[in-house]
Design a protein around this motif. Structure first.
Motif, PDB file in Angstrom:
ATOM      1  N   ILE A  40       0.838  -1.200   0.000  1.00 65.83           N
ATOM      2  CA  ILE A  40       0.000   0.000   0.000  1.00 65.83           C
ATOM      3  C   ILE A  40       0.874   1.251   0.000  1.00 65.83           C
ATOM      4  CG2 ILE A  40      -1.658   1.315   1.396  1.00 65.83           C
ATOM      5  CD1 ILE A  40      -2.771  -1.483   2.221  1.00 65.83           C
ATOM      6  N   GLU A  41       1.976   1.218   0.768  1.00 58.30           N
ATOM      7  CA  GLU A  41       2.886   2.376   0.834  1.00 58.30           C
ATOM      8  C   GLU A  41       3.476   2.653  -0.549  1.00 58.30           C
ATOM      9  OE1 GLU A  41       3.306  -0.322   3.021  1.00 58.30           O
ATOM     10  OE2 GLU A  41       1.944   0.725   4.373  1.00 58.30           O
ATOM     11  N   ALA A  42       3.897   1.575  -1.238  1.00 62.84           N
ATOM     12  CA  ALA A  42       4.521   1.753  -2.548  1.00 62.84           C
ATOM     13  C   ALA A  42       3.528   2.377  -3.530  1.00 62.84           C
ATOM     14  CB  ALA A  42       5.031   0.413  -3.076  1.00 62.84           C
ATOM     15  N   VAL A  43       2.274   1.902  -3.517  1.00 59.36           N
ATOM     16  CA  VAL A  43       1.263   2.447  -4.433  1.00 59.36           C
ATOM     17  C   VAL A  43       0.963   3.907  -4.078  1.00 59.36           C
ATOM     18  CG1 VAL A  43      -1.112   2.227  -5.264  1.00 59.36           C
ATOM     19  CG2 VAL A  43       0.262   0.178  -4.874  1.00 59.36           C
ATOM     20  N   THR A  44       0.848   4.182  -2.763  1.00 59.73           N
ATOM     21  CA  THR A  44       0.600   5.569  -2.330  1.00 59.73           C
ATOM     22  C   THR A  44       1.699   6.493  -2.848  1.00 59.73           C
ATOM     23  OG1 THR A  44      -0.372   4.688  -0.316  1.00 59.73           O
ATOM     24  CG2 THR A  44       0.137   7.022  -0.309  1.00 59.73           C
ATOM     25  N   ASN A  45       2.954   6.058  -2.690  1.00 59.75           N
ATOM     26  CA  ASN A  45       4.082   6.882  -3.133  1.00 59.75           C
ATOM     27  C   ASN A  45       4.030   7.185  -4.623  1.00 59.75           C
ATOM     28  OD1 ASN A  45       5.185   7.142  -0.635  1.00 59.75           O
ATOM     29  ND2 ASN A  45       6.542   5.366  -0.832  1.00 59.75           N
ATOM     30  N   VAL A  46       3.671   6.177  -5.432  1.00 57.79           N
ATOM     31  CA  VAL A  46       3.598   6.408  -6.872  1.00 57.79           C
ATOM     32  C   VAL A  46       2.514   7.429  -7.182  1.00 57.79           C
ATOM     33  CG1 VAL A  46       3.102   5.376  -9.101  1.00 57.79           C
ATOM     34  CG2 VAL A  46       4.383   4.096  -7.420  1.00 57.79           C
ATOM     35  N   LEU A  47       1.358   7.289  -6.534  1.00 58.65           N
ATOM     36  CA  LEU A  47       0.262   8.217  -6.810  1.00 58.65           C
ATOM     37  C   LEU A  47       0.649   9.641  -6.429  1.00 58.65           C
ATOM     38  CD1 LEU A  47      -2.900   6.207  -5.647  1.00 58.65           C
ATOM     39  CD2 LEU A  47      -1.955   6.426  -7.943  1.00 58.65           C
TER      40      LEU A  47
ATOM     41  N   ALA B  30      -7.030   5.558  -1.886  1.00 58.80           N
ATOM     42  CA  ALA B  30      -7.145   4.804  -3.131  1.00 58.80           C
ATOM     43  C   ALA B  30      -6.247   3.567  -3.113  1.00 58.80           C
ATOM     44  CB  ALA B  30      -6.796   5.694  -4.319  1.00 58.80           C
ATOM     45  N   ALA B  31      -5.030   3.700  -2.572  1.00 64.19           N
ATOM     46  CA  ALA B  31      -4.101   2.574  -2.516  1.00 64.19           C
ATOM     47  C   ALA B  31      -4.659   1.480  -1.597  1.00 64.19           C
ATOM     48  CB  ALA B  31      -2.738   3.031  -2.012  1.00 64.19           C
ATOM     49  N   ARG B  32      -5.233   1.904  -0.482  1.00 67.95           N
ATOM     50  CA  ARG B  32      -5.760   0.942   0.489  1.00 67.95           C
ATOM     51  C   ARG B  32      -6.935   0.148  -0.093  1.00 67.95           C
ATOM     52  NH1 ARG B  32      -8.566   2.868   4.400  1.00 67.95           N
ATOM     53  NH2 ARG B  32      -7.842   5.001   4.032  1.00 67.95           N
TER      54      ARG B  32
ATOM     55  N   SER C 248      -7.788  -0.284  -3.119  1.00 72.02           N
ATOM     56  CA  SER C 248      -7.478  -1.021  -4.343  1.00 72.02           C
ATOM     57  C   SER C 248      -6.554  -2.202  -4.081  1.00 72.02           C
ATOM     58  CB  SER C 248      -6.825  -0.105  -5.373  1.00 72.02           C
ATOM     59  OG  SER C 248      -7.559   1.068  -5.509  1.00 72.02           O
ATOM     60  N   GLN C 249      -6.106  -2.349  -2.873  1.00 68.82           N
ATOM     61  CA  GLN C 249      -5.300  -3.491  -2.448  1.00 68.82           C
ATOM     62  C   GLN C 249      -4.135  -3.793  -3.381  1.00 68.82           C
ATOM     63  OE1 GLN C 249      -7.873  -6.764  -0.722  1.00 68.82           O
ATOM     64  NE2 GLN C 249      -9.355  -5.626  -1.918  1.00 68.82           N
ATOM     65  N   GLY C 250      -3.368  -2.754  -3.703  1.00 68.50           N
ATOM     66  CA  GLY C 250      -2.152  -2.982  -4.487  1.00 68.50           C
ATOM     67  C   GLY C 250      -2.355  -2.971  -5.993  1.00 68.50           C
ATOM     68  N   HIS C 251      -3.578  -2.734  -6.447  1.00 63.54           N
ATOM     69  CA  HIS C 251      -3.838  -2.653  -7.885  1.00 63.54           C
ATOM     70  C   HIS C 251      -3.609  -1.206  -8.318  1.00 63.54           C
ATOM     71  CE1 HIS C 251      -5.665  -2.795 -11.764  1.00 63.54           C
ATOM     72  NE2 HIS C 251      -6.149  -4.010 -11.616  1.00 63.54           N
ATOM     73  N   ILE C 252      -2.451  -0.948  -8.959  1.00 64.49           N
ATOM     74  CA  ILE C 252      -2.045   0.428  -9.229  1.00 64.49           C
ATOM     75  C   ILE C 252      -3.017   1.149 -10.163  1.00 64.49           C
ATOM     76  CG2 ILE C 252      -0.173   1.890 -10.096  1.00 64.49           C
ATOM     77  CD1 ILE C 252       1.642  -0.603  -9.593  1.00 64.49           C
ATOM     78  N   GLY C 253      -3.426   0.474 -11.239  1.00 68.85           N
ATOM     79  CA  GLY C 253      -4.320   1.099 -12.213  1.00 68.85           C
ATOM     80  C   GLY C 253      -5.650   1.470 -11.573  1.00 68.85           C
ATOM     81  N   ARG C 254      -6.195   0.548 -10.803  1.00 72.01           N
ATOM     82  CA  ARG C 254      -7.468   0.780 -10.128  1.00 72.01           C
ATOM     83  C   ARG C 254      -7.329   1.934  -9.116  1.00 72.01           C
ATOM     84  NH1 ARG C 254     -12.900   0.577  -9.878  1.00 72.01           N
ATOM     85  NH2 ARG C 254     -13.673   0.241  -7.781  1.00 72.01           N
ATOM     86  N   ALA C 255      -6.192   1.968  -8.414  1.00 76.27           N
ATOM     87  CA  ALA C 255      -5.958   3.020  -7.429  1.00 76.27           C
ATOM     88  C   ALA C 255      -5.952   4.389  -8.099  1.00 76.27           C
ATOM     89  CB  ALA C 255      -4.634   2.780  -6.700  1.00 76.27           C
ATOM     90  N   LYS C 256      -5.261   4.486  -9.230  1.00 73.00           N
ATOM     91  CA  LYS C 256      -5.195   5.774  -9.923  1.00 73.00           C
ATOM     92  C   LYS C 256      -6.579   6.166 -10.434  1.00 73.00           C
ATOM     93  CE  LYS C 256      -3.055   8.386 -13.556  1.00 73.00           C
ATOM     94  NZ  LYS C 256      -2.187   8.436 -14.722  1.00 73.00           N
ATOM     95  N   TYR C 257      -7.293   5.190 -10.974  1.00 70.31           N
ATOM     96  CA  TYR C 257      -8.637   5.438 -11.498  1.00 70.31           C
ATOM     97  C   TYR C 257      -9.547   5.984 -10.399  1.00 70.31           C
ATOM     98  CZ  TYR C 257     -13.090   4.416 -13.838  1.00 70.31           C
ATOM     99  OH  TYR C 257     -14.331   4.514 -14.393  1.00 70.31           O
ATOM    100  N   LEU C 258      -9.519   5.343  -9.235  1.00 68.90           N
ATOM    101  CA  LEU C 258     -10.361   5.783  -8.123  1.00 68.90           C
ATOM    102  C   LEU C 258      -9.953   7.176  -7.637  1.00 68.90           C
ATOM    103  CD1 LEU C 258     -10.914   2.810  -5.664  1.00 68.90           C
ATOM    104  CD2 LEU C 258     -12.656   4.125  -6.870  1.00 68.90           C
ATOM    105  N   ALA C 259      -8.646   7.405  -7.547  1.00 66.35           N
ATOM    106  CA  ALA C 259      -8.153   8.671  -7.012  1.00 66.35           C
ATOM    107  C   ALA C 259      -8.493   9.842  -7.926  1.00 66.35           C
ATOM    108  CB  ALA C 259      -6.644   8.599  -6.796  1.00 66.35           C
TER     109      ALA C 259
END
Ligand SMILES: [Zn+2]
Length: 385
Positions: free
Chosen positions: A174-181, A195-197, A199-210
């Motif tokens: 989750i930290e790694a995905v948060t950092n990328v966003l 969004a990272a939390r 999306s459970q590590g799904h980067i594309g989904r996290a960005k989409y939600l955010a």
């Protein structure tokens, strides 16, 4: 110095192997580090295809993947003659497509190094397509490197996977995905963490939600469903809501693709073109395209329902966490009171049953069960006291 591998999240162990392979590939021959067939596996969103594409860029780049030179940039945008990325929107990759691909890549690479084919959905190869591909992979002495991507190794035909080097990607933290966003997409820390939390590590989904407010509000509606299952009527209604939301989300994105493709096809045939041959050719192509688009739309709705079910499962997962006293890793912390209340009104045995009911339904849907009826049965199960 920046590199094409910089954007890959949480895959340090793989990047090291790939850099070694790129260095070894400069000798131009196969070695222990560099081989001509690879399989990248990993959970959805872990970045299988971005990893494969980065590797492809590094292989053809004179600076081992600088990300800045002409080779890197044309490869990244799909314009390099030695790099081919096969993306499938349909349900399967057919033998004709593989045969056509093989004729295309039969030429020696234009730059004299490697020709790289990235296949994003190797799990969708039909058996005959896989066999056609196998012949190409077995052929010795070619300058073509095959990078196949699939969710798991089991999704690739044994005869093919036995000839490939296998790299398993991890689900990024989750930290790694948060950092990328935050750093790459300039999203605020609070939103990125949320969004990272979820999306459970799904980067594309996290960005989409955010970055998409309607996606966030849709998710909110889905997450309220477990709290609204007071009666059988309500359960049927909840199923309808879930399927409707998932269908609308999927249709929005497939409509966008469809329009672009039809436009492209029109251009290819010439807008004002006349003449008998041209007309039959064009209308046949349009029919083919429409057929493909229809099967893709079906798949996108199924994927979208699956995503909604995964979201729903995080509710019961959090209830289980509360029941076992591990609240610090709660995914839906914004729903803490509701989740705690739920945790005290249901036995942990019941919660586990509900969780497995969701997973079972995902399997049924993957085997083409009718979405609405299947979700109705699920909601009735979830409504059970
Ligand atoms: Zn470069």
């Amino acid at each position: 110095m920046s590199s094409v591998f910089d954007d890959l999240v949480g895959q340090e162990h793989i990047i090291e192997i790939l850099k070694g392979a790129v260095a070894a590939s400069r000798t131009g021959s196969e070695s222990q580090e560099m081989t001509h067939a690879w399989v990248f596996t990993g959970p959805p969103g872990s970045g299988r295809s971005s990893t494969a594409v980065a590797f492809a860029e590094a292989l053809i780049c004179p600076n081992q993947g600088c990300g800045a030179c002409n080779e890197c940039q044309s490869a990244a945008t799909g314009g390099h003659s030695d790099v081919e990325v096969i993306r499938t929107e349909g349900l399967s990759i057919k033998v004709e497509e593989i045969r056509e691909l093989l004729t295309r890549v039969a030429w020696a690479p234009s730059m004299g190094g490697w020709r790289v084919v990235v296949m994003e959905d190797a799990d969708r190869l039909t058996e005959s397509a896989a066999n056609a591909l196998l012949k190409a992979i077995e052929e010795p002495g070619t300058r073509t490197v095959w990078l196949l991507c699939a969710p798991t190794l089991h999704d690739v035909l044994p005869t093919i996977r036995s000839r490939c080097r296998h790299l398993q990607l991890r689900t990024p933290s989750i930290e790694a995905v948060t950092n990328v966003l935050v750093n790459r997409d300039h999203i605020g820390l609070g939103m990125a963490d949320f969004a990272a939390r979820v999306s459970q590590g799904h980067i594309g989904r996290a960005k989409y939600l955010a970055t998409n407010e309607s996606a966030r509000s849709n998710r909110k509606v889905i997450m309220q469903l477990p709290l609204q299952l007071g009666s059988l009527d309500a359960a049927f209604q909840a199923a309808q809501i879930l399927v409707d939301i998932a269908t609308t989300e999927a249709n929005t994105s497939s409509d966008e693709c469809n329009e672009k493709e039809v436009e492209k096809l029109r251009e290819a045939y010439g807008k004002g073109a006349t003449g008998r041959g041209m007309a039959t050719g064009a209308s046949k192509a349009v029919k083919e395209l429409e057929k493909e688009q229809k099967s893709r739309a079906t798949r996108m709705v199924r994927d979208s329902i699956d995503g909604a079910l995964l979201d729903l499962a995080t509710f019961y997962r959090d209830v289980m966490m509360v029941q076992s006293g591990a609240t610090e890793s709660m995914i839906n912390s914004d729903m803490r009171p509701e989740i705690e209340n739920f945790a005290s009104s249901f036995s942990s045995h019941k919660v586990v049953q509900k969780m497995s009911a969701i997973l079972e339904v995902r399997n049924h849907l993957a085997m083409n069960a009718a979405p609405l009826v299947t979700c109705e049965a699920l909601m009735c199960e979830l409504a059970r006291k």
